[in-house]
Design a protein around this motif. Structure first.
Motif, PDB file in Angstrom:
ATOM      1  N   TYR A   1       0.688  -1.189  -0.011  1.00  0.00           N
ATOM      2  CA  TYR A   1      -0.058  -0.093   0.065  1.00  0.00           C
ATOM      3  C   TYR A   1       0.818   1.212  -0.081  1.00  0.00           C
ATOM      4  O   TYR A   1       0.209   2.492   0.154  1.00  0.00           O
ATOM      5  CB  TYR A   1      -0.924   0.056   1.286  1.00  0.00           C
ATOM      6  CG  TYR A   1      -1.913  -1.054   0.786  1.00  0.00           C
ATOM      7  CD1 TYR A   1      -3.183  -0.511   0.003  1.00  0.00           C
ATOM      8  CD2 TYR A   1      -2.103  -2.293   1.500  1.00  0.00           C
ATOM      9  CE1 TYR A   1      -4.144  -1.615  -0.254  1.00  0.00           C
ATOM     10  CE2 TYR A   1      -3.144  -3.104   1.450  1.00  0.00           C
ATOM     11  CZ  TYR A   1      -4.255  -2.869   0.687  1.00  0.00           C
ATOM     12  OH  TYR A   1      -5.192  -3.648   0.390  1.00  0.00           O
ATOM     13  N   GLY A   2       2.111   1.192  -0.285  1.00  0.00           N
ATOM     14  CA  GLY A   2       3.170   2.449  -0.322  1.00  0.00           C
ATOM     15  C   GLY A   2       3.451   2.967   1.025  1.00  0.00           C
ATOM     16  O   GLY A   2       4.044   4.072   0.941  1.00  0.00           O
TER      17      GLY A   2
ATOM     18  N   TYR B   1      -4.513   3.691   2.960  1.00  0.00           N
ATOM     19  CA  TYR B   1      -4.326   4.009   1.484  1.00  0.00           C
ATOM     20  C   TYR B   1      -5.342   4.907   0.750  1.00  0.00           C
ATOM     21  O   TYR B   1      -5.034   5.982   0.076  1.00  0.00           O
ATOM     22  CB  TYR B   1      -4.133   2.673   0.549  1.00  0.00           C
ATOM     23  CG  TYR B   1      -3.819   2.979  -0.693  1.00  0.00           C
ATOM     24  CD1 TYR B   1      -2.641   3.349  -1.338  1.00  0.00           C
ATOM     25  CD2 TYR B   1      -4.850   2.671  -1.651  1.00  0.00           C
ATOM     26  CE1 TYR B   1      -2.417   3.405  -2.683  1.00  0.00           C
ATOM     27  CE2 TYR B   1      -4.683   2.871  -2.923  1.00  0.00           C
ATOM     28  CZ  TYR B   1      -3.524   3.392  -3.525  1.00  0.00           C
ATOM     29  OH  TYR B   1      -3.494   3.425  -4.899  1.00  0.00           O
TER      30      TYR B   1
END
Length: 147
Positions: free
Chosen positions: A32-33, A137
């Protein structure tokens, strides 16, 4: 877990299980970064690991604090005392919930029952982790669109 339980080996399974669990959390964070090495991320991960092990009002309180964290745009770096307190809270939540199953796992043959609990707990925790990272996210993306 099941094979170690059949042999009556419960304690080494804890280290293996925690390693697999943390790997799953880290992979979810990256998917999800989000990172997992900064102190504020470690603090978030500990809270997200604690929550699914709680019930009732305790769960409501921790879940609300996680949601508040997700809503914040900037996160303060936790102090050493805050980090230590969160580590203890997370450890206590796991110990309270899993102590009996790990004890049972230490008994030969019967210990297989304790080993069966490993995937159940893993799925319980990872479902919550996935949900919170997905929410984080989406909120981050939504703020980027509005901002």
């Amino acid at each position: 877990g099941i094979s170690l339980g059949a042999l009556g080996i419960g304690m080494p399974d804890i280290v293996l299980w925690i390693s697999v669990l943390l790997r799953g959390v880290y992979e979810t964070a990256i998917k999800y970064g989000f990172g997992y090495e900064m102190p504020e991320e470690k603090f978030f991960i500990l809270a997200v690991l604690e929550a699914p092990m709680l019930t009732g009002e305790e769960w409501n309180t921790v879940n609300a604090s996680i949601d508040a964290y997700i809503e914040q745009e900037a996160h303060m770096i936790p102090s050493d005392a805050d980090m230590k307190r969160q580590i203890e809270k997370t450890a206590n939540a796991f110990a309270t919930d899993m102590l009996v199953t790990k004890f049972i796992q230490g008994l030969p043959i019967v210990g297989m029952i304790g080993g069966v609990a490993d995937p159940v707990y893993y799925n319980k925790v990872m479902s919550y982790v996935e949900l919170k990272y997905r929410k984080r996210y989406l909120i981050t993306k939504l703020k980027g669109i509005k901002g």
